[in-house]
Design a protein around this motif. Structure first.
Motif, PDB file in Angstrom:
ATOM      1  N   LEU A  10     -59.803  26.574 -23.159  1.00 45.51           N
ATOM      2  CA  LEU A  10     -60.550  25.886 -24.211  1.00 45.51           C
ATOM      3  C   LEU A  10     -60.868  24.458 -23.782  1.00 45.51           C
ATOM      4  O   LEU A  10     -60.124  23.853 -22.996  1.00 45.51           O
ATOM      5  CB  LEU A  10     -59.722  25.840 -25.503  1.00 45.51           C
ATOM      6  CG  LEU A  10     -59.291  27.177 -26.116  1.00 45.51           C
ATOM      7  CD1 LEU A  10     -58.340  26.930 -27.286  1.00 45.51           C
ATOM      8  CD2 LEU A  10     -60.511  27.962 -26.587  1.00 45.51           C
ATOM      9  N   ALA A  11     -61.964  23.936 -24.267  1.00 48.16           N
ATOM     10  CA  ALA A  11     -62.292  22.514 -24.043  1.00 48.16           C
ATOM     11  C   ALA A  11     -61.673  21.730 -25.197  1.00 48.16           C
ATOM     12  O   ALA A  11     -62.151  21.797 -26.330  1.00 48.16           O
ATOM     13  CB  ALA A  11     -63.798  22.313 -24.001  1.00 48.16           C
ATOM     14  N   VAL A  12     -60.586  21.000 -24.901  1.00 46.63           N
ATOM     15  CA  VAL A  12     -59.769  20.396 -25.958  1.00 46.63           C
ATOM     16  C   VAL A  12     -59.744  18.873 -25.827  1.00 46.63           C
ATOM     17  O   VAL A  12     -59.574  18.339 -24.724  1.00 46.63           O
ATOM     18  CB  VAL A  12     -58.318  20.923 -25.905  1.00 46.63           C
ATOM     19  CG1 VAL A  12     -57.532  20.438 -27.128  1.00 46.63           C
ATOM     20  CG2 VAL A  12     -58.289  22.437 -25.823  1.00 46.63           C
ATOM     21  N   SER A  13     -59.901  18.191 -26.947  1.00 47.74           N
ATOM     22  CA  SER A  13     -59.794  16.728 -26.990  1.00 47.74           C
ATOM     23  C   SER A  13     -58.557  16.327 -27.782  1.00 47.74           C
ATOM     24  O   SER A  13     -58.095  17.060 -28.661  1.00 47.74           O
ATOM     25  CB  SER A  13     -61.036  16.111 -27.643  1.00 47.74           C
ATOM     26  OG  SER A  13     -62.180  16.332 -26.849  1.00 47.74           O
ATOM     27  N   TYR A  16     -52.028  19.554 -28.602  1.00 49.06           N
ATOM     28  CA  TYR A  16     -53.129  19.353 -27.648  1.00 49.06           C
ATOM     29  C   TYR A  16     -52.823  20.120 -26.364  1.00 49.06           C
ATOM     30  O   TYR A  16     -53.665  20.864 -25.837  1.00 49.06           O
ATOM     31  CB  TYR A  16     -53.275  17.857 -27.383  1.00 49.06           C
ATOM     32  CG  TYR A  16     -54.080  17.489 -26.161  1.00 49.06           C
ATOM     33  CD1 TYR A  16     -55.459  17.652 -26.127  1.00 49.06           C
ATOM     34  CD2 TYR A  16     -53.445  16.945 -25.035  1.00 49.06           C
ATOM     35  CE1 TYR A  16     -56.199  17.289 -25.003  1.00 49.06           C
ATOM     36  CE2 TYR A  16     -54.175  16.580 -23.919  1.00 49.06           C
ATOM     37  CZ  TYR A  16     -55.545  16.755 -23.896  1.00 49.06           C
ATOM     38  OH  TYR A  16     -56.266  16.393 -22.792  1.00 49.06           O
ATOM     39  N   GLU A  17     -51.599  19.974 -25.868  1.00 48.45           N
ATOM     40  CA  GLU A  17     -51.208  20.672 -24.637  1.00 48.45           C
ATOM     41  C   GLU A  17     -51.112  22.178 -24.870  1.00 48.45           C
ATOM     42  O   GLU A  17     -51.425  22.977 -23.980  1.00 48.45           O
ATOM     43  CB  GLU A  17     -49.883  20.100 -24.133  1.00 48.45           C
ATOM     44  CG  GLU A  17     -50.024  18.655 -23.661  1.00 48.45           C
ATOM     45  CD  GLU A  17     -48.701  18.031 -23.252  1.00 48.45           C
ATOM     46  OE1 GLU A  17     -47.649  18.617 -23.577  1.00 48.45           O
ATOM     47  OE2 GLU A  17     -48.727  16.955 -22.626  1.00 48.45           O
ATOM     48  N   ARG A  18     -50.690  22.542 -26.061  1.00 48.08           N
ATOM     49  CA  ARG A  18     -50.611  23.963 -26.412  1.00 48.08           C
ATOM     50  C   ARG A  18     -52.003  24.598 -26.409  1.00 48.08           C
ATOM     51  O   ARG A  18     -52.206  25.704 -25.897  1.00 48.08           O
ATOM     52  CB  ARG A  18     -49.965  24.083 -27.789  1.00 48.08           C
ATOM     53  CG  ARG A  18     -49.641  25.482 -28.253  1.00 48.08           C
ATOM     54  CD  ARG A  18     -48.870  25.370 -29.562  1.00 48.08           C
ATOM     55  NE  ARG A  18     -48.544  26.643 -30.152  1.00 48.08           N
ATOM     56  CZ  ARG A  18     -47.856  26.778 -31.272  1.00 48.08           C
ATOM     57  NH1 ARG A  18     -47.441  25.690 -31.913  1.00 48.08           N
ATOM     58  NH2 ARG A  18     -47.586  27.971 -31.758  1.00 48.08           N
ATOM     59  N   LEU A  19     -52.973  23.877 -26.968  1.00 50.06           N
ATOM     60  CA  LEU A  19     -54.352  24.376 -26.973  1.00 50.06           C
ATOM     61  C   LEU A  19     -54.923  24.407 -25.555  1.00 50.06           C
ATOM     62  O   LEU A  19     -55.667  25.331 -25.191  1.00 50.06           O
ATOM     63  CB  LEU A  19     -55.224  23.497 -27.871  1.00 50.06           C
ATOM     64  CG  LEU A  19     -55.006  23.639 -29.381  1.00 50.06           C
ATOM     65  CD1 LEU A  19     -55.681  22.484 -30.129  1.00 50.06           C
ATOM     66  CD2 LEU A  19     -55.540  24.980 -29.879  1.00 50.06           C
ATOM     67  N   GLN A  20     -54.578  23.412 -24.750  1.00 47.76           N
ATOM     68  CA  GLN A  20     -55.055  23.391 -23.364  1.00 47.76           C
ATOM     69  C   GLN A  20     -54.546  24.592 -22.571  1.00 47.76           C
ATOM     70  O   GLN A  20     -55.248  25.126 -21.705  1.00 47.76           O
ATOM     71  CB  GLN A  20     -54.605  22.102 -22.677  1.00 47.76           C
ATOM     72  CG  GLN A  20     -55.457  20.882 -22.998  1.00 47.76           C
ATOM     73  CD  GLN A  20     -55.103  19.722 -22.099  1.00 47.76           C
ATOM     74  OE1 GLN A  20     -53.924  19.439 -21.879  1.00 47.76           O
ATOM     75  NE2 GLN A  20     -56.109  19.056 -21.571  1.00 47.76           N
ATOM     76  N   ALA A  21     -53.294  24.981 -22.868  1.00 43.18           N
ATOM     77  CA  ALA A  21     -52.684  26.085 -22.116  1.00 43.18           C
ATOM     78  C   ALA A  21     -53.166  27.453 -22.590  1.00 43.18           C
ATOM     79  O   ALA A  21     -52.953  28.466 -21.916  1.00 43.18           O
ATOM     80  CB  ALA A  21     -51.163  26.003 -22.240  1.00 43.18           C
ATOM     81  N   ALA A  22     -53.814  27.498 -23.753  1.00 40.11           N
ATOM     82  CA  ALA A  22     -54.237  28.786 -24.332  1.00 40.11           C
ATOM     83  C   ALA A  22     -55.380  29.406 -23.530  1.00 40.11           C
ATOM     84  O   ALA A  22     -56.233  28.704 -22.988  1.00 40.11           O
ATOM     85  CB  ALA A  22     -54.660  28.573 -25.780  1.00 40.11           C
TER      86      ALA A  22
END
Length: 654
Positions: free
Chosen positions: A227-230, A214-220
């Motif tokens: 990205l808008a990540v849940s 989740y944090e990895r996707l947020q940092a991308a």
């Protein structure tokens, strides 16, 4: 049958009794009177031959001592016209009731009523009535069981399981399998594709991995913007506005919302005894155009079988480990031979803490990781090892999944693990997964593996040489859903969770065994107790799945309290008292954290009765922080004690 009736008077007595529909007989070591006759109920004529309530006269030895007059007097007293009329009336009433019951059950009463004239027993008629009634009931239950089993089989056909995921069934999907050992970069490659996609979902085996990615996707920043990540796990939801990407535990798959890319991590978990059904559901139901299946090479055969069954095209990519892995030439043998960068592996919390204490006595700092710890604590402990604040990490095989750390050498304290039933040698697949954590690519040029003792060292050497057995290509686990149970309940009218689960396991249609029904033993044990409460099937099913250990008395008590509260329709609030955890020991704080997390899981599913979601999450965070601080304090105290001991030794030399 010799009743010692050889005299003329006795023979005349027997003839007189027979004329009245009465028999003198010896049955089961007793001399008895039996009344014979027939009753008419509607068009049904039913003969009977029964011992009346007062029909037992004496034991044969005592009967032989009676003279003829005494015998005649006793028979005359017990075989009166009133006695015969009373028994006939009882038989008629019984026949009427049994005919009505048989009609209700849809059964023919005649085979059961015929036994009124066939029972060879000295027991009175009331006993015979009860036995015949039981036979009728058992016959009904057998027929009902057969009927319900047939209806259950008709209602659920596991061959149609993939079609139950309607969105995935409509999408033209493609599977891409990225298979390789630990440290082969397979997850990184899949995540790169997920980040670049306009929408997607990452499905993790652990809350910890869901949180990390989740944090990895947020940092991308794939296209120059975030990205808008849940984040969606059983115990936590962090929902982004207009979310395009989701990191989730595999059990929380949203199979109704289509996305471009899905990543299913640790695909070899398809074979897991307790959780494999979640991976079966994910492969069948992930609603994505491209589904990445990431995991160990031994999953290849299973993946190919699933792709063929689902008629989904499949690409398979086999990746190699990016840094070499080697066995040490000898076992470690002594604590002082441990070195910075080692990961010491045990298979229980007790052993982890024991080895931590032994290692800190050397003056080394230790991070600890084991299953009881919350994801937040495990991550904090791993971070201490990553940034150098801890010299060595001691953990269970929880280290084998996720938690990327700069481990140079894996040291196995044992190769034997308790599997929930008995202790057994770990599998080659698990040995390889644990060992693979050594030699992190980009940090160490090579990884090493050693046993602490000679026996463990040789076992690990053999296991790493052994080829891991491929996963089965059929028998993929399917767990019951509430829809399955409602379907069974509709055709059987059953409301017992135990019976519904039993029917799911034993009665549904499993045409070729490709998909196979599974439940956990813990769920079945919980269902037995839940059936004693006034709860709906859906409520009992939900409570049977609460992620809380029933082996810890305080946690079991909490679960029972929640179930009882829901049965009584009482709102169960939770108050967070941060000061309480300050006075608790490590085990108690761990259990407190698990209790808060389980309450949060319930709160998401029954918010009306478990409304304290914020208090639960805040309590879990506070408890996690307290666990981490306790682990650090214990580590520091042990090192300080060791430093003091060394200082004392130095002073003693002068």
């Amino acid at each position: 049958m010799d009743l010692n009736l050889n005299q003329d008077e006795d023979a005349a007595l027997v003839q007189q009794l027979a004329a009245s529909g009465v028999e003198l007989a010896k049955l089961e070591g007793r001399v008895v009177l039996r009344f014979t006759g027939s009753v008419q109920v509607g068009k049904l004529a039913v003969p009977f031959r029964l011992v009346p309530a007062r029909g037992v006269l004496a034991k044969p030895s005592k009967w032989r001592r009676f003279d003829t007059d005494a015998r005649a007097a006793l028979i005359a007293e017990r075989a009166t016209a009133a006695d015969i009329a009373e028994l006939t009336s009882e038989v008629a009433a019984f026949v009427r009731n049994l005919v009505e019951e048989a009609d209700d059950y849809g059964l023919d009463p005649q085979p059961f009523l015929a036994t009124l004239a066939e029972f060879e027993t000295s027991e009175p008629a009331e006993y015979v009535f009860h036995r015949i009634g039981q036979r009728l009931l058992h016959a009904f239950e057998r027929e009902q069981e057969e009927r319900h089993a047939a209806r259950t089989k008709e209602s659920i056909n596991l061959a149609e399981y993939p079609a139950s995921f309607e969105v995935a069934s409509r999408i033209k999907r493609k599977f891409i399998a990225l298979l390789g050992p630990t440290n082969s970069g397979k997850t990184h490659r899949a995540m790169e594709h997920l980040m670049a996609a306009p929408s997607g979902v990452y499905l993790a085996p652990l809350r910890l991995l869901a949180l990390e990615n989740y944090e990895r996707l947020q940092a991308a920043r794939p296209h120059g913007k975030a990205l808008a990540v849940s984040l969606v796990t059983g115990e936590e939801r962090r929902m982004a506005e207009n979310s395009t990407h989701t990191a989730s535990t595999v059990e929380m798959l949203d199979h109704r919302t289509p996305v471009e890319v899905a990543v299913i991590d640790e695909i070899q978990m398809l074979s897991d005894r307790d959780r494999g059904s979640a991976w079966t559901a994910a492969v069948c139901g992930a609603p994505a155009n491209i589904v990445y299946l990431v995991g160990a090479p031994e999953a290849r055969r299973a993946i190919e079988a699933l792709a063929a069954r689902l008629d989904v095209p499949l690409e398979v990519h086999i990746l190699k480990r990016m840094a070499p892995l080697a066995m040490e030439t000898t076992a470690v043998r002594k604590i002082r031979n441990l070195r910075r960068g080692d990961a010491v592996i045990c298979f229980s919390r007790r052993e982890v803490l024991k080895w931590r204490d032994m290692i800190t006595e050397l003056g080394l700092s230790v991070a600890t990781v084991y299953g009881n710890l919350s994801p937040e604590v495990r991550r904090a402990q791993a971070e201490r090892f990553r940034d150098g604040r801890a010299d060595i990490v001691v953990g269970t095989d929880a280290l084998a999944m996720g938690l990327n750390m700069p481990i140079q050498r894996i040291v196995m304290t044992t190769a034997v693990k308790y599997n929930g039933y008995e202790e057994e040698e770990i599998s080659a697949a698990l040995a390889r997964q644990i060992a693979g954590r050594a030699g992190r690519y980009g940090v160490h040029e090579e990884g090493f593996v050693a046993g602490y003792d000679d026996d463990t060292h040789e076992v690990m050497r053999a296991l790493l040489r052994e080829k891991a057995a491929p996963l089965n290509s059929s028998g993929f686990a399917v767990a019951p859903s509430i829809e399955h149970l409602h379907r069974i309940a509709n055709v059987t009218r059953e409301t017992s969770l135990v019976k519904l689960l039993k029917r799911f396991i034993h009665n549904i249609d499993v045409p070729d065994g490709f998909f196979y029904p599974r439940i956990t033993e813990e769920q079945n044990e919980r269902a037995i107790w839940l059936d004693t409460l006034d709860l709906t099937v859906a409520e009992k099913f939900m409570l049977s799945l609460v992620p809380i250990s029933t082996k810890v008395p305080s946690l079991q008590a909490a679960w029972e309290h929640w179930a009882n509260s829901l049965a009584k329709r009482k709102i169960c609030t939770l108050e967070h008292h941060p000061e309480k955890v300050l006075w608790q020991g490590l085990q108690d704080v761990e259990d407190t954290c698990r209790r808060y997390s389980a309450y949060a899981w319930l709160s998401y599913r029954q918010p009306a009765f478990f409304p304290s979601i914020e208090a639960a999450q805040e309590g879990a965070r506070a408890a996690s922080e307290r666990v981490d601080s306790l682990l650090q304090a214990q580590n520091a105290a042990a090192r300080k004690k060791q430093a003091g001991a060394k200082s004392g030794l130095k002073r003693g030399r002068y």
